[in-house]
Design a protein around this motif. Structure first.
Motif, PDB file in Angstrom:
ATOM      1  N   GLU A   1       0.832  -1.157   0.313  1.00  0.00           N
ATOM      2  CA  GLU A   1       0.066  -0.270  -0.117  1.00  0.00           C
ATOM      3  C   GLU A   1       0.975   1.652  -0.303  1.00  0.00           C
ATOM      4  N   GLU A   2       1.992   1.334   0.417  1.00  0.00           N
ATOM      5  CA  GLU A   2       3.088   1.885   0.548  1.00  0.00           C
ATOM      6  C   GLU A   2       3.730   2.573  -0.600  1.00  0.00           C
ATOM      7  N   LEU A   3       4.022   1.670  -1.663  1.00  0.00           N
ATOM      8  CA  LEU A   3       4.041   1.699  -2.706  1.00  0.00           C
ATOM      9  C   LEU A   3       3.013   2.007  -3.898  1.00  0.00           C
ATOM     10  N   VAL A   4       2.156   1.760  -3.439  1.00  0.00           N
ATOM     11  CA  VAL A   4       0.537   2.680  -4.444  1.00  0.00           C
ATOM     12  C   VAL A   4       0.506   3.392  -4.185  1.00  0.00           C
ATOM     13  N   TYR A   5       1.052   4.212  -2.617  1.00  0.00           N
ATOM     14  CA  TYR A   5       0.555   5.628  -2.393  1.00  0.00           C
ATOM     15  C   TYR A   5       1.500   6.320  -3.457  1.00  0.00           C
TER      16      TYR A   5
END
Length: 348
Positions: free
Chosen positions: A181-185
């Motif tokens: 989710e950090e990468l997507v954000y």
């Protein structure tokens, strides 16, 4: 948080407006079968003009916009209102690309239909009453046209149709790495520079995303216009060509606890309950905070397009907006108004 949202609305006079969610799969040919041009064949002498019109009688189709294009501008040109002008002897095909949706359809999915007229231009000295030689109709190309040489008109406020290249947001996105989710954000917020807050994004911005290409669920839309088009651009930048999955919120196919950063939610915002206008958002962050009553609630920060903003006496036709806060129970609670969610994380 709710108090904060009231301040935001008061300061910006911010209103969420839904622009239709993009072309639905199937039934397009059937739905557009009664839509025709006023002329399929047209003969003009050099210098003469004739206006073409889209005929849409006794139909449930609501035309949003029409885009006109001539295959040979040296032979015949066409204006944004469908006026054909004969330039020199020869043949040209005038194409009207009609964007429309079906009246009373809940999703108001944007569909597209191409209508063609074969134009024969004769020299001014040619005999009057000569017969029309139309030639053969050109084959339908269902792909996205390059709109750089075309003009368009809309049925409201004369806003131009802006078509972003299909799947362009997914190009070069690495899907082999673990999608946290950090990468997507980080991938999504990297677009703040390209699409800054308050920049234009109206209901006539259209995009066909890569999320449909490999999707097995037919409920996944091909693309969209307005707010959901913006969400799909962000999604492609984060997930590349990974397939999307559709979840019916009303049928409880997905719960608030299942939502992840980058997911798209389609719902009726609290401030739109009276009108029933739907809207879509992209989830940026998920957290908790206490409201003015001291109740701890799950809250999302979101990204969205086609937000009508009135600020200092000026009202936008539709804009990009980042980091608005939305309570999860506004969508998933007992009185929630969630319709569906789209997610592209690989299934485990």
């Amino acid at each position: 948080m709710k108090k904060g949202k009231h301040v935001l609305v008061k300061t910006l006079v911010l209103t969420l407006v839904l622009a239709c969610a993009g072309p639905a799969a199937g039934n397009t040919a059937e739905a557009a079968s009664k839509m025709t041009l006023s002329k399929k064949k047209l003969t003009l002498t050099v210098g003469k003009k004739k206006k073409l019109k889209v005929k849409n009688k006794k139909s449930k189709k609501v035309i949003r916009s029409v885009e006109w294009k001539s295959s040979k501008k040296k032979v015949a040109t066409v204006s944004k209102k469908g006026a054909v002008k004969a330039k020199k002897a020869g043949k040209a095909v005038v194409t009207a690309t009609v964007y429309y949706y079906i009246k009373n359809s809940r999703a108001k999915s944007i569909k597209r239909k191409k209508l063609r007229c074969v134009v024969t231009v004769k020299k001014a000295a040619s005999n009057n009453g000569s017969s029309t030689n139309s030639g053969s109709n050109s084959s339908t190309n269902s792909g996205t046209q390059n709109s750089s040489s075309s003009t368009s008109t809309t049925d409201s406020k004369s806003l131009p149709v802006v078509r972003i290249e299909s799947g362009s947001g997914a190009k070069g996105v690495d899907t082999t790495v673990e999608l946290t989710e950090e990468l997507v954000y980080n991938r999504i917020v990297a677009l703040k520079e390209k699409y800054p807050k308050y920049s234009e994004w109206t209901k006539n911005y259209c995009y066909e995303w890569a999320g449909k290409t490999k999707a097995t669920d037919q409920r996944v839309p091909d693309g969209g216009a307005g707010c959901i088009a913006f969400n799909m651009v962000l999604s492609d930048a984060a997930f590349g060509d990974l397939p999307a999955r559709y979840y019916d919120i009303a049928k409880k196919e997905i719960q608030a606890k299942d939502i992840r950063v980058g997911d798209i939610i389609y719902y009726v915002p609290e401030q739109n309950r009276a009108t029933g206008q739907e809207h879509s958002i992209t989830i940026l962050t998920i957290g908790t905070e206490k409201d003015e009553n001291g109740v701890e609630r799950t809250v999302y920060t979101v990204a969205e397009g086609n937000v009508v903003i009135s600020l200092n006496g000026t009202t936008s036709n539709g804009s990009v907006y980042w980091d608005r806060k939305v309570y999860a129970d506004e969508i998933f609670g007992t009185e929630g108004s969630g319709i569906f969610a789209l997610s592209r994380y690989p299934e485990k």
